[in-house]
Design a protein around this motif. Structure first.
Motif, PDB file in Angstrom:
ATOM      1  N   GLY A 104       0.880  -1.040   0.135  1.00  0.00           N
ATOM      2  CA  GLY A 104       0.008   0.106  -0.072  1.00  0.00           C
ATOM      3  C   GLY A 104       0.896   1.265  -0.187  1.00  0.00           C
ATOM      4  O   GLY A 104       0.576   2.214  -0.717  1.00  0.00           O
ATOM      5  N   HIS A 105       1.949   1.284   0.701  1.00  0.00           N
ATOM      6  CA  HIS A 105       2.507   2.226   0.857  1.00  0.00           C
ATOM      7  C   HIS A 105       3.383   2.829  -0.563  1.00  0.00           C
ATOM      8  O   HIS A 105       3.529   3.824  -1.046  1.00  0.00           O
ATOM      9  N   ALA A 106       3.987   1.745  -1.104  1.00  0.00           N
ATOM     10  CA  ALA A 106       4.459   1.675  -2.445  1.00  0.00           C
ATOM     11  C   ALA A 106       3.436   2.320  -3.584  1.00  0.00           C
ATOM     12  O   ALA A 106       3.686   3.034  -4.298  1.00  0.00           O
ATOM     13  N   ALA A 107       1.976   1.755  -3.386  1.00  0.00           N
ATOM     14  CA  ALA A 107       1.067   2.076  -4.304  1.00  0.00           C
ATOM     15  C   ALA A 107       0.756   3.635  -3.939  1.00  0.00           C
ATOM     16  O   ALA A 107       0.676   4.405  -5.197  1.00  0.00           O
ATOM     17  N   GLN A 108       0.607   4.301  -3.097  1.00  0.00           N
ATOM     18  CA  GLN A 108       0.476   5.503  -2.595  1.00  0.00           C
ATOM     19  C   GLN A 108       1.318   6.433  -3.415  1.00  0.00           C
ATOM     20  O   GLN A 108       1.204   7.503  -4.063  1.00  0.00           O
ATOM     21  N   GLY A 109       2.830   6.066  -3.244  1.00  0.00           N
ATOM     22  CA  GLY A 109       3.955   7.010  -3.832  1.00  0.00           C
ATOM     23  C   GLY A 109       3.700   6.556  -5.198  1.00  0.00           C
ATOM     24  O   GLY A 109       3.830   7.668  -6.046  1.00  0.00           O
ATOM     25  N   ALA A 110       3.655   5.512  -5.823  1.00  0.00           N
ATOM     26  CA  ALA A 110       3.439   5.342  -7.152  1.00  0.00           C
ATOM     27  C   ALA A 110       2.245   6.308  -7.823  1.00  0.00           C
ATOM     28  O   ALA A 110       2.325   6.869  -8.983  1.00  0.00           O
ATOM     29  N   TYR A 111       1.247   6.298  -7.206  1.00  0.00           N
ATOM     30  CA  TYR A 111       0.091   7.027  -7.404  1.00  0.00           C
ATOM     31  C   TYR A 111       0.517   8.867  -7.661  1.00  0.00           C
ATOM     32  O   TYR A 111       0.154   9.157  -8.682  1.00  0.00           O
ATOM     33  N   LEU A 112       0.997   9.240  -6.624  1.00  0.00           N
ATOM     34  CA  LEU A 112       1.385  10.417  -6.511  1.00  0.00           C
ATOM     35  C   LEU A 112       2.566  10.827  -7.679  1.00  0.00           C
ATOM     36  O   LEU A 112       2.275  11.987  -8.323  1.00  0.00           O
ATOM     37  N   GLU A 113       3.309  10.096  -7.911  1.00  0.00           N
ATOM     38  CA  GLU A 113       4.285  10.126  -9.023  1.00  0.00           C
ATOM     39  C   GLU A 113       3.514  10.153 -10.277  1.00  0.00           C
ATOM     40  O   GLU A 113       3.945  11.148 -11.128  1.00  0.00           O
ATOM     41  N   ALA A 114       2.704   9.226 -10.343  1.00  0.00           N
ATOM     42  CA  ALA A 114       2.050   9.081 -11.735  1.00  0.00           C
ATOM     43  C   ALA A 114       1.145  10.443 -11.900  1.00  0.00           C
ATOM     44  O   ALA A 114       1.001  10.713 -13.205  1.00  0.00           O
ATOM     45  N   ILE A 115       0.564  10.907 -11.033  1.00  0.00           N
ATOM     46  CA  ILE A 115      -0.302  12.277 -11.391  1.00  0.00           C
ATOM     47  C   ILE A 115       0.663  13.733 -11.338  1.00  0.00           C
ATOM     48  O   ILE A 115      -0.064  14.516 -11.497  1.00  0.00           O
ATOM     49  N   ALA A 116       1.855  13.515 -11.147  1.00  0.00           N
ATOM     50  CA  ALA A 116       2.555  14.549 -10.967  1.00  0.00           C
ATOM     51  C   ALA A 116       2.743  15.130 -12.707  1.00  0.00           C
ATOM     52  O   ALA A 116       3.266  14.283 -13.380  1.00  0.00           O
ATOM     53  N   ALA A 117       2.640  16.481 -12.790  1.00  0.00           N
ATOM     54  CA  ALA A 117       2.784  16.898 -13.921  1.00  0.00           C
ATOM     55  C   ALA A 117       4.181  16.658 -14.322  1.00  0.00           C
ATOM     56  O   ALA A 117       4.240  16.519 -15.740  1.00  0.00           O
ATOM     57  N   ALA A 118       5.104  16.556 -13.681  1.00  0.00           N
ATOM     58  CA  ALA A 118       6.725  16.631 -14.219  1.00  0.00           C
ATOM     59  C   ALA A 118       6.934  14.993 -14.563  1.00  0.00           C
ATOM     60  O   ALA A 118       8.010  14.872 -15.077  1.00  0.00           O
ATOM     61  N   THR A 119       5.924  14.211 -14.313  1.00  0.00           N
ATOM     62  CA  THR A 119       6.188  12.616 -14.615  1.00  0.00           C
ATOM     63  C   THR A 119       6.320  12.591 -16.135  1.00  0.00           C
ATOM     64  O   THR A 119       5.544  12.865 -16.753  1.00  0.00           O
ATOM     65  N   GLU A 120       7.403  11.897 -16.832  1.00  0.00           N
ATOM     66  CA  GLU A 120       7.337  11.651 -18.217  1.00  0.00           C
ATOM     67  C   GLU A 120       6.459  10.798 -18.688  1.00  0.00           C
ATOM     68  O   GLU A 120       6.157   9.650 -17.877  1.00  0.00           O
ATOM     69  N   SER A 121       5.825  10.709 -19.904  1.00  0.00           N
ATOM     70  CA  SER A 121       4.870   9.820 -20.368  1.00  0.00           C
ATOM     71  C   SER A 121       5.295   8.319 -20.494  1.00  0.00           C
ATOM     72  O   SER A 121       4.366   7.687 -19.720  1.00  0.00           O
ATOM     73  N   GLY A 122       6.656   8.107 -20.427  1.00  0.00           N
ATOM     74  CA  GLY A 122       6.971   6.689 -20.238  1.00  0.00           C
ATOM     75  C   GLY A 122       6.852   6.178 -18.918  1.00  0.00           C
ATOM     76  O   GLY A 122       6.434   4.875 -18.566  1.00  0.00           O
ATOM     77  N   ARG A 123       7.245   7.013 -18.108  1.00  0.00           N
ATOM     78  CA  ARG A 123       7.346   6.480 -16.504  1.00  0.00           C
ATOM     79  C   ARG A 123       5.628   6.601 -16.113  1.00  0.00           C
ATOM     80  O   ARG A 123       5.246   5.712 -15.361  1.00  0.00           O
ATOM     81  N   HIS A 124       5.030   7.394 -16.557  1.00  0.00           N
ATOM     82  CA  HIS A 124       3.683   7.772 -16.334  1.00  0.00           C
ATOM     83  C   HIS A 124       2.856   6.185 -16.571  1.00  0.00           C
ATOM     84  O   HIS A 124       2.019   5.532 -15.901  1.00  0.00           O
ATOM     85  N   ALA A 125       3.126   5.581 -17.978  1.00  0.00           N
ATOM     86  CA  ALA A 125       2.351   4.370 -18.213  1.00  0.00           C
ATOM     87  C   ALA A 125       3.015   3.338 -17.530  1.00  0.00           C
ATOM     88  O   ALA A 125       2.447   2.203 -17.150  1.00  0.00           O
TER      89      ALA A 125
END
Length: 152
Positions: A104-125
């Motif tokens: 769960g903690h890793a999922a929360q962190g991954a979600y926050l990174e995924a929704i961040a505007a600065a996250t590149e599209s490849g990383r987002h996917a």
């Protein structure tokens, strides 16, 4: 449902949940408190969906008390968390093969990174796929716990 657009996902989630759950039958969860709290908050946020969301909340069936009262395996090491119970009951469904998003903690962190505007599209996917795998494991895990225990 997984919205990683960075927009507020609550309305879309609520509508998707209502559609997926229908109007009758039990909804199995593991540790009802969190889901119940979220459904109550959504019902307050969206008055037009309130009655339906409350009805969903009232249909929740928590598997955690059942597990605590009737099941224990030494591999759980004193924990009744889903991450401990699932691999004890269905060993092939442990979380070790999920990479960086395995709790769960890793999922929360991954979600926050995924929704961040600065996250590149490849990383987002990549993050979206990892989150979907993690959520699928939890969901399928509940199904397999019920299926396995129903046979016993």
């Amino acid at each position: 449902f997984l919205d990683v657009s960075g927009e507020d996902p609550r309305r879309g989630f609520s509508e998707s949940l209502l559609k997926a759950c229908g109007k009758r039958g039990p909804i199995l969860v593991y540790n009802r408190g969190f889901e119940s709290m979220c459904l109550s908050a959504l019902a307050q946020q969206f008055p037009d969906l309130s009655d339906a969301l409350v009805a969903i909340r009232e249909r929740l069936v928590d598997l955690l008390p059942l597990m605590r009262q009737h099941y224990y395996h030494p591999d759980m090491r004193g924990s009744w968390s889903l991450k401990a119970v699932l691999p004890a009951i269905v060993p092939v469904l442990d979380y070790g093969d999920l990479g960086d998003v395995a709790d769960g903690h890793a999922a929360q962190g991954a979600y926050l990174e995924a929704i961040a505007a600065a996250t590149e599209s490849g990383r987002h996917a990549e993050l979206k796929e990892a989150l979907l795998r993690y959520c699928e494991r939890d969901t399928f895990g509940l199904v397999e716990i019920v299926r396995t225990l129903s046979k016993r």
